[in-house]
Scaffold this active site. Structure first.
Site, PDB file in Angstrom:
ATOM      1  N   TYR A  11      -7.146   3.680   3.345  1.00 23.97           N
ATOM      2  CA  TYR A  11      -5.803   3.127   3.566  1.00 23.97           C
ATOM      3  C   TYR A  11      -5.885   1.837   4.386  1.00 23.97           C
ATOM      4  CZ  TYR A  11      -1.132   2.504   5.511  1.00 23.97           C
ATOM      5  OH  TYR A  11       0.066   1.961   5.899  1.00 23.97           O
ATOM      6  N   ALA A  44       0.823  -1.215   0.000  1.00 24.77           N
ATOM      7  CA  ALA A  44       0.000   0.000   0.000  1.00 24.77           C
ATOM      8  C   ALA A  44       0.857   1.265   0.000  1.00 24.77           C
ATOM      9  CB  ALA A  44      -0.924   0.008   1.218  1.00 24.77           C
ATOM     10  N   GLU A  45       1.947   1.238   0.734  1.00 19.05           N
ATOM     11  CA  GLU A  45       2.776   2.433   0.896  1.00 19.05           C
ATOM     12  C   GLU A  45       3.614   2.760  -0.335  1.00 19.05           C
ATOM     13  OE1 GLU A  45       2.836   4.692   3.173  1.00 19.05           O
ATOM     14  OE2 GLU A  45       1.835   3.804   4.892  1.00 19.05           O
ATOM     15  N   SER A  46       4.328   1.761  -0.867  1.00 19.35           N
ATOM     16  CA  SER A  46       5.310   2.045  -1.927  1.00 19.35           C
ATOM     17  C   SER A  46       5.290   1.056  -3.082  1.00 19.35           C
ATOM     18  CB  SER A  46       6.717   2.034  -1.330  1.00 19.35           C
ATOM     19  OG  SER A  46       7.091   0.686  -1.021  1.00 19.35           O
TER      20      SER A  46
END
Length: 133
Positions: free
Chosen positions: A115, A30-32
């Protein structure tokens, strides 16, 4: 979703910080999208998207080093899980927006809901892939 090039690091981090490997992978996805060189518009860096001050506080000297970054992210989410008494959803919101935002909001801030859902769906996908292998 099956494997990542950082699987051995995720496994080591999960074991060291007693956090689900699939949760760590879900956060990184999800982040990168597992990009060690990624920098967000807010300045978060690396695979687990650590903010400079957070990275420093976690003992991460090079946030672009995948192992340091993943270990730091694992330590961070482990701290958040403990802080929020094992509530993974609140811990993820705190990882994303900070513990203060979760406390001020009395739960998951509205801007964190997608998120949290995204990370949990990636986590489930990694668990499903693992059980199918």
């Amino acid at each position: 979703m099956k494997t990542t090039k950082y699987d051995s690091i995720f496994k080591k981090a999960a074991k060291k910080y007693n956090v689900s490997e699939s949760l760590l992978k879900g956060i990184a996805k999800a982040e990168s999208n597992f990009n060690a060189k990624d920098v967000s518009s807010s300045g978060a860096m690396g695979v687990m998207q650590l903010m400079p001050e957070t990275a420093k506080g976690l003992g991460v000297s090079n946030p672009y080093d995948p192992e340091e970054n993943i270990m730091g992210g694992a330590k961070c989410i482990a701290q958040k899980i403990k802080e929020f008494n094992g509530d993974i959803r609140l811990a993820l919101a705190a990882y994303n927006a900070g513990s203060g935002a979760v406390k001020r909001n009395g739960g998951i801030p509205s801007y964190c809901k997608s998120y949290v859902s995204k990370v949990l769906s990636y986590k489930k996908a990694f668990e499903t892939a693992k059980s199918a292998s």
